[in-house]
Design an enzyme around this catalytic site. Structure first.
Site, PDB file in Angstrom:
ATOM      1  NE  ARG A 288      21.003 -15.077 -31.474  1.00 31.62           N
ATOM      2  CZ  ARG A 288      20.740 -16.073 -32.316  1.00 31.62           C
ATOM      3  NH1 ARG A 288      19.499 -16.481 -32.488  1.00 31.62           N
ATOM      4  NH2 ARG A 288      21.711 -16.654 -32.979  1.00 31.62           N
TER       5      ARG A 288
ATOM      6  CB  ILE B 192      25.616 -20.823 -27.440  1.00 38.64           C
ATOM      7  CG1 ILE B 192      26.765 -21.055 -26.533  1.00 38.64           C
ATOM      8  CG2 ILE B 192      24.478 -21.655 -27.066  1.00 38.64           C
ATOM      9  CD1 ILE B 192      26.403 -20.603 -25.112  1.00 38.64           C
TER      10      ILE B 192
ATOM     11  CB  CYS C  68     -17.973 -39.260  -4.094  1.00 41.24           C
ATOM     12  SG  CYS C  68     -16.760 -39.651  -5.359  1.00 41.24           S
TER      13      CYS C  68
ATOM     14  CE  LYS D 174      21.130 -23.029 -24.827  1.00 33.66           C
ATOM     15  NZ  LYS D 174      19.729 -22.748 -25.142  1.00 33.66           N
TER      16      LYS D 174
ATOM     17  CB  ALA E 124      -0.918   0.001   1.214  1.00 31.10           C
TER      18      ALA E 124
END
Ligand code: IVH
Length: 692
Positions: free
Chosen positions: A142, A83, A446, A121, A34
């Site tokens: 890129r 790479i 159930c 990576k 806040a």
């Protein structure tokens, strides 16, 4: 300009950025949300009033600006390379890289081991951040390595990315790294989308890439993204340290997020150990990785090694087993969760993915199954990342399968699939309006829901049976001693002998439990209703229902229209209640509970007449202003006559009782035309009904 106003704005920007960093990068907020919002709003307001003081690097821009028509191309000052990937995922991958580097450098067996920087990576999208004099001026993807796209607006919405570098005013410093989406953020985003039956993201990588390439920055801002730096682009006027690891240390100090999961190691053995160590903790990382990256640590050696085509000789990616794989769907099962939720699950041709063999993968719900159009016999992509349950990401449509040929008739229909019945207990299934999930209505009956419903039944705010905790309920259910709440009161089922056979259950605790069960037999009606675990009926609603109907049988017999006459009960709640009592298994359990000779539970109901027949039944009052009697006494008197006393005035309010100095509630009552009583009116009403 250095006016007090400009100074205030500068201070606010710096403060806000500091708190952004504390919150998003260090995960260590210094002030409550806040407080932060207050600072943020003050800055927004000042900037709106003084557009001449705007800058392109204010934290207010993090919420996203105007949508774009297209991204502008950006030519990278230094190409963004890729790479080389070592596909041999065994230790051999690391050994091969070290051998290559040593050969290139002309090192023999007797030369010292090479120092490597090892890192993760990351599985996201590569981004170049251009800082000029310490200020973020441009962010680009890129692209093809030479030319990328200008995604500055979207990147600014990533709170982890600093708009200013701390302690660096170099003319140019380009930081390169990966924008990614954390697993929890991905899951949470998808859960929210699923709940609204909206499209979900396929995986975190697509989530990151899709958000960054989103033309509307406000939409991009809604997707939670993160960032890790792993290198540099163009650098002017900043002295490079001697090693890659020192570069990352320096970035870290500037406030740029750098992963802590990195190490400097020596030789091939060091690489192998890093690979193994990270593989072992991969599941526990809060984000996806698809391997590790090894880099020759010395920048001088990196230069000496140089590049082959578009890949540096000094770095390699060493992969892990993939977290996504293709396999075939053999069938679709429906699982019943602990809350009755029905989840379609694909039974798969077993496949090795994310480090284990997977033969089941969730399809989440009916809409997702339809959207992905998954059918038995299809080839699908399965994803298993981290501790998350494996899921079907999508169908691979081969040349023989075209979307168009897959007719509507094959569309997955959960209701038809199950013939409308819960596969575990045979109760009816329902999907409420606005809900994404189908559910079993066999709540108390159930078996799939037994554990959950028993724990809820016994909980403190329901029947309050002390000592009936998780471990015990688990044993009682597994050994078929108890199946429904009614069985708890059945002396043939639950007694000292049956309890004595359980783990961690001495004679004393067994007796205590039986006593606690005995004591729970006279709950208020509200508690009893709440204990039944009817969907959408929480404590407050249970109280309203108890007050309104007075007797359980009145509630059980009510239809949706009647239920909606209860204050705060809308169509969804009414539907849940009707569905619950329509299920004969549930009614059977309730009958047993109330049966004098069996359960012996007797909720405290209004004696004689039902509350609905009390003089003020169904009427809602709101008390406001100062009365000469205590507010609580007035409330109790009204409630005794069957009324409900609410806190705020709405269309459903029947009377407002206004004492002295009544304020906004009285105004609201007049506005809505709700009748208003003064104190005398209230007294007359109470007297007229025999309350003095
Ligand atoms: S270094 C010259 N380090 O993997 C080397 N890349 O093909 C430039 N990636 O999409 C990359 N984690 O975004 C480097 N720790 C890491 C990385 C990493 C992920 C991505 C990168 C690019 C791809 C490389």
């Amino acid at each position: 300009m250095n006016t007090p106003l400009a100074q205030r704005i500068a201070t606010l920007r710096a403060e806000i950025e500091k708190h952004n960093y504390q919150y998003y990068v260090l995960d260590n907020p210094l002030i409550p949300d806040a407080e932060f919002d207050k600072l943020f709003r003050e800055l927004q307001q000042l900037e709106a009033q003084h557009p001449e003081l705007a800058t392109p690097y204010s934290p207010t821009l993090r919420v996203g600006g105007k949508p774009l028509d297209a991204f502008q191309p950006v030519r990278h000052a230094v190409p963004m390379l890729s790479i080389r990937t070592e596909t041999d995922i065994s230790d051999g991958g690391a050994l091969a890289f070290d051998a290559r580097v040593r050969r290139e450098l002309g090192l023999g067996e007797n030369d010292a081991p090479i120092e490597y920087a090892c890192e993760l990576k990351f599985d996201g999208l590569a981004i170049n951040l251009r800082y000029e004099r310490g200020v973020l001026v441009e962010a680009a993807t890129r692209g093809d390595g030479e030319t990328g796209e200008d995604v500055t607006q979207n990147v600014r919405t990533i709170h982890q990315i600093p708009l200013h570098l701390q302690g660096c005013a170099a003319p140019v410093l380009e930081v390169r790294g990966e924008v990614y989406m954390g697993r929890r953020d991905f899951e949470r985003y998808n859960e929210r989308q699923r709940a609204q039956s909206l499209p979900t993201l396929v995986n975190p990588r697509n989530g990151a890439a899709g958000s960054i390439r989103q033309l509307d920055p406000a939409l991009a801002a809604r997707r939670p993204l993160s960032f890790f730096a792993y290198g540099l682009g163009e650098v002017r006027g900043w002295t490079l340290p001697a090693t890659h690891s020192a570069v990352l240390d320096a970035l870290d100090k500037m406030g740029v997020p750098v992963s802590g999961e990195r190490a400097v190691v020596r030789g091939a053995q060091g690489l192998v150990e890093f690979h193994r160590r990270i593989a072992a903790k991969r599941d526990r990382l809060p984000f996806d990785i698809d391997g590790v990256v090894y880099k020759v640590n010395s920048l001088a050696l990196q230069e000496q090694l140089g590049f082959v085509t578009r890949e540096p000789r000094w770095a390699v990616a060493h992969k892990f087993p993939a977290e996504e794989q293709m396999t075939v769907v053999r069938g679709i099962d429906i699982q019943v969760g602990r809350t009755g939720k029905l989840t379609p699950v694909a039974k798969l041709e077993p496949v090795f993915v994310g480090g284990t063999t997977v033969s089941n993968a969730t399809l989440h719900n009916e809409d997702e199954t339809r959207r992905k159009d998954v059918r038995v016999g299809d080839t699908v992509i399965v994803r298993r990342a981290g501790d998350v349950i494996p899921e079907v990401v999508g169908v691979v449509l081969g040349p023989s399968i075209h979307q168009g040929e897959r007719k509507e008739a094959g569309r997955f229909d959960l209701f038809k699939w199950l013939h409308g019945k819960c596969p575990v207990c045979g109760s009816a299934i329902v999907r409420e309006e606005g809900e994404a999930d189908w559910r079993c209505t066999g709540g108390l009956f159930c078996p799939a829901q037994r554990m959950q419903s028993l724990l809820h039944f016994a909980s403190r705010r329901a029947m309050d049976i002390e000592g009936l905790g998780y471990k015990l309920v688990e044993q009682l259910v597994e050994r078929h001693i108890v199946g429904t709440p009614a069985d708890l009161y059945d002396k043939h089922k639950l007694n000292l002998q049956t309890l004595a056979g359980l783990e961690r259950m001495g004679e004393k605790s067994a007796q205590n439990l039986l006593d606690a069960i005995e004591h729970s037999k006279h709950p208020t009606l509200a508690r009893f209703i709440y204990a039944l675990g009817i969907r959408n009926v929480g404590e407050a609603t249970a109280k309203d229902l108890a007050r309104h109907f007075g007797k359980l049988e009145n509630l059980m017999g009510a239809d949706e229209a009647r239920l909606q006459r209860v204050p705060d009960v809308g169509p969804v709640v009414a539907q849940s209640i009707v569905a619950f009592f329509r299920e004969k298994h549930n009614v059977a359990v309730i009958k047993e509970l109330l049966d004098e000779k069996r359960g012996g539970v007797r909720p405290k109901e209004h004696e004689g007449e039902a509350a609905e027949e009390l003089p003020l039944a169904g009427k809602t009052f709101v008390l406001t202003g100062t009365l000469s009697m205590a507010r609580d006494d007035a409330k109790a008197a009204l409630e005794a006559l069957g009324a409900k006393v609410a806190g705020s005035v709405s269309k459903k309010t029947d009377y407002v009782v206004a004492g002295a100095e009544a304020g906004s509630k009285l105004d609201k009552a007049r506005e809505l035309g709700v009748p208003v009583l003064d104190e005398q009116g209230l007294m007359e009403l109470l007297k007229g009904n025999g309350v003095t």
